[in-house]
Design a protein around this motif. Structure first.
Motif, PDB file in Angstrom:
ATOM      1  N   GLY A 322      87.289  85.612  -1.692  1.00  0.00           N
ATOM      2  CA  GLY A 322      87.738  84.502  -1.100  1.00  0.00           C
ATOM      3  C   GLY A 322      86.841  83.230  -1.600  1.00  0.00           C
ATOM      4  O   GLY A 322      85.845  83.528  -1.723  1.00  0.00           O
ATOM      5  N   ALA A 323      87.676  82.033  -1.236  1.00  0.00           N
ATOM      6  CA  ALA A 323      86.440  80.778  -1.538  1.00  0.00           C
ATOM      7  C   ALA A 323      85.661  80.526  -0.343  1.00  0.00           C
ATOM      8  O   ALA A 323      86.081  81.072   0.732  1.00  0.00           O
ATOM      9  CB  ALA A 323      87.346  79.721  -1.480  1.00  0.00           C
ATOM     10  N   ALA A 324      84.545  80.094  -0.531  1.00  0.00           N
ATOM     11  CA  ALA A 324      83.412  79.882   0.343  1.00  0.00           C
ATOM     12  C   ALA A 324      83.984  78.856   1.231  1.00  0.00           C
ATOM     13  O   ALA A 324      84.484  77.835   0.878  1.00  0.00           O
ATOM     14  CB  ALA A 324      82.122  79.298  -0.215  1.00  0.00           C
ATOM     15  N   PRO A 325      83.718  78.971   2.500  1.00  0.00           N
ATOM     16  CA  PRO A 325      84.173  78.179   3.560  1.00  0.00           C
ATOM     17  C   PRO A 325      83.220  76.804   3.552  1.00  0.00           C
ATOM     18  O   PRO A 325      82.301  76.994   3.031  1.00  0.00           O
ATOM     19  CB  PRO A 325      84.258  78.871   5.074  1.00  0.00           C
ATOM     20  N   LEU A 326      83.661  75.809   4.069  1.00  0.00           N
ATOM     21  CA  LEU A 326      82.939  74.665   4.172  1.00  0.00           C
ATOM     22  C   LEU A 326      81.692  74.825   5.200  1.00  0.00           C
ATOM     23  O   LEU A 326      81.861  75.813   6.093  1.00  0.00           O
ATOM     24  CB  LEU A 326      83.642  73.716   5.017  1.00  0.00           C
ATOM     25  N   LEU A 328      79.052  74.827   7.873  1.00  0.00           N
ATOM     26  CA  LEU A 328      78.949  74.213   9.185  1.00  0.00           C
ATOM     27  C   LEU A 328      77.491  73.981   9.586  1.00  0.00           C
ATOM     28  O   LEU A 328      76.622  74.873   9.049  1.00  0.00           O
ATOM     29  CB  LEU A 328      79.531  75.196  10.226  1.00  0.00           C
ATOM     30  N   ARG A 394      83.347  82.609  19.142  1.00  0.00           N
ATOM     31  CA  ARG A 394      82.850  81.285  18.898  1.00  0.00           C
ATOM     32  C   ARG A 394      81.411  81.124  18.896  1.00  0.00           C
ATOM     33  O   ARG A 394      80.575  81.338  19.948  1.00  0.00           O
ATOM     34  CB  ARG A 394      83.625  80.302  19.305  1.00  0.00           C
ATOM     35  N   ALA A 398      83.020  77.198  16.739  1.00  0.00           N
ATOM     36  CA  ALA A 398      83.677  77.765  15.597  1.00  0.00           C
ATOM     37  C   ALA A 398      83.637  79.227  15.548  1.00  0.00           C
ATOM     38  O   ALA A 398      82.602  79.877  15.775  1.00  0.00           O
ATOM     39  CB  ALA A 398      82.482  77.348  14.304  1.00  0.00           C
ATOM     40  N   GLU A 401      84.995  83.839  11.496  1.00  0.00           N
ATOM     41  CA  GLU A 401      85.668  83.820  10.532  1.00  0.00           C
ATOM     42  C   GLU A 401      85.631  82.354   9.710  1.00  0.00           C
ATOM     43  O   GLU A 401      85.822  82.332   8.401  1.00  0.00           O
ATOM     44  CB  GLU A 401      87.029  84.332  10.519  1.00  0.00           C
ATOM     45  N   GLN A 402      85.022  81.305  10.286  1.00  0.00           N
ATOM     46  CA  GLN A 402      84.951  80.187   9.697  1.00  0.00           C
ATOM     47  C   GLN A 402      83.532  80.242   8.929  1.00  0.00           C
ATOM     48  O   GLN A 402      83.196  79.044   8.097  1.00  0.00           O
ATOM     49  CB  GLN A 402      85.048  78.923  10.719  1.00  0.00           C
ATOM     50  N   TRP A 403      82.715  81.193   9.007  1.00  0.00           N
ATOM     51  CA  TRP A 403      81.525  81.169   8.222  1.00  0.00           C
ATOM     52  C   TRP A 403      81.606  82.381   7.316  1.00  0.00           C
ATOM     53  O   TRP A 403      82.150  83.366   7.466  1.00  0.00           O
ATOM     54  CB  TRP A 403      80.354  81.781   9.393  1.00  0.00           C
ATOM     55  N   SER A 404      80.901  82.384   6.245  1.00  0.00           N
ATOM     56  CA  SER A 404      80.913  83.452   5.352  1.00  0.00           C
ATOM     57  C   SER A 404      79.671  84.291   5.662  1.00  0.00           C
ATOM     58  O   SER A 404      78.594  83.828   6.399  1.00  0.00           O
ATOM     59  CB  SER A 404      80.587  82.891   3.890  1.00  0.00           C
TER      60      SER A 404
END
Length: 580
Positions: A322-326, A328, A394, A398, A401-404
């Motif tokens: 998967g693409a690296a998330p933004l 944070l 969270r 956040a 899953e919003q973190w790699s």
């Protein structure tokens, strides 16, 4: 669309990796074409010698033809070597493209599936594919499409010679297909039993002390022998089929060459062919059958490579890249758990249900409850090891899953129940093998865990190599160094699963001080505890039972509520007592 359908229609990650070699494959196709054209050299040379040189007795013609043939053979050898070098580099390119993903798959599969008999199978599959691409198998398959060229030349010599060669080629192709059908099942069985025997051997190596102390080695040896026998039987069946059909193909090739000579002699006696055609067609027929015979000889390698391709594609589909998330900002305030339910990998059964609580910076919670109440499963979800079946976890709002994993890891300190260290120095393990780790940060983590003085007493201090799985250390030393690893970098969330199970009184005191220090610097600490000493530094307690939260609140209140009076004992004899 179902998972199975989408899995079949999705492009293979292995094919996607090899798509970068399109130009190389096109080059191999061109080289193969030229090589197979040059393969006609021997037949045409013999034709010219018997039909032109011998009748004319011209030595200059013979010398000129021989020099030309030598040059063509040298050029053919150069092209053949070039084709082999390109195939080797295609195999290396595939490894470069997939090697890191395959390693990640090996490291992540236990988190996604219930378990594999051979956890290193993806690496072996990649090695199998690379080995096949670098060997003689692809060259044999590349030569197969050129069989019609040689058959066409045979028909140009004479229709009977062409029909004889065509019949032999058809029989050999039928043998190839028969080899495929008869070796498919035993080859698959060999992989299964090979993985089973490897798993038993690896488990025996890891638990050598238990096998020795409890006399279990002969029992495990019997299980290994059974799996090994099945593996050998499967391998033997596949080898017998491939070897037997290979022997038949070689014999058929010799018979066919003799048959072509006989047909050519008959045609010559009837003045329908020349002596040169007899020799040239014999050589040419051998070339017609050579790719099929070589294909049969490499068929086991092809079957293994195909199975490796399919297994590797399945694994990489299961763990997509998967693409690296933004990126944070670092979490600094809260941890919130919202109606979280957890299932172990590969199992549908919920072991944690509808857990909700929230913690703020500086708070510490102790999770208590009987065995199998879901404590360890919950903390695996809290640190991102297992994905919740439903609900959200969270950090500062956040979801995890919003973190790699690489981005979240520095903010998490995790001490698992089963401590695992890696072969390297003490400093490497504490610093999580970061190449840019500063010595001051390593020492600070060791001091926070109260293990600095212990490390200094080791033979080489922080540079002491601890061996595979930390075998050079005692269980208590491993646990305390793993605690220092969890505290390295001052993570925001520190999760400790039974952190004092192997600690003495000194280690218990050091653990308490470490939790207090982490809270003071602004961390959130979660501790799973069976021994009360682990709860000294926490201010909250979460009690679990049957996968659900039974109570949550201030430590004194929850422990008082959870406390149960001991049942009186009824004396049965002087040596035993039972509950009344």
């Amino acid at each position: 669309m179902s998972k199975s359908v989408s899995k079949r229609t999705a492009p293979s990650p292995v094919a996607a990796a090899l798509s970068g070699c399109r130009i190389a494959f096109a080059g191999i196709g061109m080289l193969t074409g030229v090589i197979n054209m040059l393969m006609l050299t021997g037949s045409l040379f013999m034709l010219q010698v018997y039909d032109r040189v011998l009748p004319s007795r011209s030595v200059p013609t013979l010398v000129a033809l021989f020099v030309l043939v030598a040059v063509l053979y040298a050029f053919q050898a150069l092209l053949d070597a070039t084709r082999g070098r390109i195939l080797v580099r295609i195999g290396a390119f595939l490894d470069e493209q997939l090697g890191r993903r395959v390693y990640d798959a090996v490291a992540q599969l236990p988190l996604k599936t219930q378990g594999q008999a051979d956890g290193l199978r993806p690496m072996r599959d990649l090695d199998q594919l690379r080995g096949f691409l670098s060997g003689n198998g692809p060259a044999a398959f590349c030569d197969l499409p050129w069989m019609p060229l040689y058959l066409g030349v045979c028909f140009l010599f004479h229709a009977w010679i062409g029909l004889t060669a065509l019949t032999g080629a058809a029989v050999l192709i039928a043998l190839t297909l028969t080899t495929e059908m008869l070796t498919r099942s035993p080859s698959k069985a060999a992989v299964v039993f090979g993985a089973r025997r490897t798993a038993i051997a690896e488990a025996s190596r890891r638990n050598a002390e238990v096998l020795q102390a409890m006399g279990m080695r002969s029992l495990l040896a019997a299980l290994w022998s059974e799996a090994n026998s099945e593996y050998l039987r499967s391998q033997q069946r596949a080898s017998d089929v491939a070897g037997g059909l290979g022997a038949v193909s070689r014999a058929l090739r010799l018979v066919l060459q003799s048959g072509v000579l006989a047909v050519g002699a008959y045609l010559t006696m009837n003045q329908e062919a020349t002596g040169g055609i007899i020799i040239a067609s014999s050589i040419l027929v051998a070339r017609v059958l050579a790719p099929v015979e070589l294909t049969i000889a490499n068929w086991r390698g092809f079957i293994g490579a195909r199975q490796s391709w399919n297994r590797l594609s399945d694994v990489l589909h299961l763990l997509p890249e998967g693409a690296a998330p933004l990126a944070l900002p670092a979490p600094q305030r809260t941890l919130s758990v919202e109606q979280v339910a957890v299932t172990p990998p590969g199992q549908p059964r919920l072991v944690v249900q509808d857990v909700s609580f929230s913690l703020e910076v500086g708070q510490a919670v102790g999770i208590v409850g009987p065995s199998a109440s879901g404590k360890s499963s919950l903390v695996r979800a809290l640190v991102g090891v297992w994905q919740p079946a439903r609900g959200k976890i969270r950090l500062d709002g956040a979801a995890l899953e919003q973190w790699s994993s690489a981005a979240l890891g520095p903010h998490i300190g995790y001490l698992p129940q089963d401590v695992e260290l890696f072969d390297g120095t003490v400093a490497d393990n504490i610093a999580r093998f970061r190449p840019d780790a500063e010595a001051a940060a390593v020492v600070a983590a060791a001091r926070a865990a109260g293990v600095h003085e212990l490390i200094l007493r080791l033979p080489d201090g922080y540079e002491t190599r601890i061996g595979e799985a930390g075998t050079a250390l005692s269980s208590g030393q491993r646990q305390r160094i793993a605690l220092a690893r969890a505290l390295y970098g001052e993570p925001f969330l520190v999760v400790l699963d039974e952190p004092n199970s192997n600690l003495d009184a000194e280690g218990d005191d050091a653990l308490t001080q470490a939790i207090i220090a982490a809270r003071r610097r602004g961390a959130i600490v979660i501790v799973i505890a069976h021994r009360p000493s682990a709860l000294q530094a926490v201010d909250l307690v979460l009690a679990m039972s049957n996968g659900r939260v039974h109570a949550f609140g201030r430590k004194e209140e929850v422990l008082r509520t959870e406390a149960r009076p001991a049942r009186p004992l009824k004396v049965v004899s002087d040596k035993e007592a039972v509950p009344a």
